[in-house]
Motif scaffolding. Structure first.
Motif, mmCIF file in Angstrom:
data_model
loop_
_atom_site.group_PDB
_atom_site.id
_atom_site.type_symbol
_atom_site.label_atom_id
_atom_site.label_comp_id
_atom_site.label_asym_id
_atom_site.label_seq_id
_atom_site.Cartn_x
_atom_site.Cartn_y
_atom_site.Cartn_z
ATOM 1 N N UNK A 10 114.018 28.746 80.545
ATOM 2 C CA UNK A 10 115.460 28.964 80.473
ATOM 3 C C UNK A 10 115.948 28.501 79.105
ATOM 4 N N UNK A 11 115.337 29.078 78.089
ATOM 5 C CA UNK A 11 115.478 28.632 76.704
ATOM 6 C C UNK A 11 116.898 28.661 76.165
ATOM 7 N N UNK A 42 115.584 24.044 71.717
ATOM 8 C CA UNK A 42 114.499 23.115 72.048
ATOM 9 C C UNK A 42 113.153 23.658 71.579
ATOM 10 N N UNK A 43 112.939 24.951 71.727
ATOM 11 C CA UNK A 43 111.690 25.563 71.249
ATOM 12 C C UNK A 43 111.596 25.464 69.729
ATOM 13 N N UNK A 44 112.700 25.723 69.046
ATOM 14 C CA UNK A 44 112.720 25.651 67.584
ATOM 15 C C UNK A 44 112.458 24.217 67.126
ATOM 16 N N UNK A 100 101.929 26.002 69.792
ATOM 17 C CA UNK A 100 102.175 27.232 70.541
ATOM 18 C C UNK A 100 103.272 26.976 71.566
ATOM 19 N N UNK A 101 104.301 27.821 71.523
ATOM 20 C CA UNK A 101 105.446 27.649 72.411
ATOM 21 C C UNK A 101 105.785 28.994 73.035
ATOM 22 N N UNK A 102 106.062 28.969 74.317
ATOM 23 C CA UNK A 102 106.577 30.151 75.003
ATOM 24 C C UNK A 102 107.999 29.809 75.432
ATOM 25 N N UNK A 103 108.954 30.601 74.956
ATOM 26 C CA UNK A 103 110.356 30.428 75.320
ATOM 27 C C UNK A 103 110.713 31.538 76.298
ATOM 28 N N UNK A 143 109.501 22.080 79.240
ATOM 29 C CA UNK A 143 110.866 21.577 79.127
ATOM 30 C C UNK A 143 111.807 22.618 79.710
ATOM 31 N N UNK A 144 112.871 22.158 80.334
ATOM 32 C CA UNK A 144 113.841 23.067 80.936
ATOM 33 C C UNK A 144 115.189 22.362 80.940
ATOM 34 N N UNK A 145 116.076 22.802 80.099
ATOM 35 C CA UNK A 145 117.409 22.215 80.016
ATOM 36 C C UNK A 145 118.324 22.959 80.984
#
Length: 86
Positions: A5-6, A11-13, A22-25, A67-69
């Motif tokens: 739920x980017x 947060x990904x940036x 490696x990040x999946x948004x 992570x999930x804000x």
């Protein structure tokens, strides 16, 4: 890492700029996916982050960090979605 739920992708940036490899948004709003993709390119971290609509996420591999804000009730409802017993 997964940023679920980017939203704006902040947060990904931030994770990419702090060294995550490696990040999946993921988000469920197509407009958010497009906006996040643009922000990731603007911040020169598009080589580290993949942006997906929640319909595209499919089977996700185990990651070191999720992570999930989002609101706690929504997060509790997603526990089974993310948990896999070893």
């Amino acid at each position: 890492m997964i940023d679920y739920s980017t939203g704006t992708g902040v947060l990904a940036i931030a994770a990419a700029k702090l060294g995550a490899k490696e990040i999946i948004a993921i988000d469920n709003d197509p407009r958010t996916v497009l906006a996040t993709t643009n922000k990731i390119q603007t911040n020169y971290v598009d080589s580290k982050i993949i942006v997906l609509h929640s319909d595209e996420e499919g089977e996700l591999n185990q990651v070191d960090l999720l992570i999930a804000n989002i609101l706690a009730n929504s997060l509790v409802g997603l526990c089974e979605h993310f948990f896999q017993a070893n």
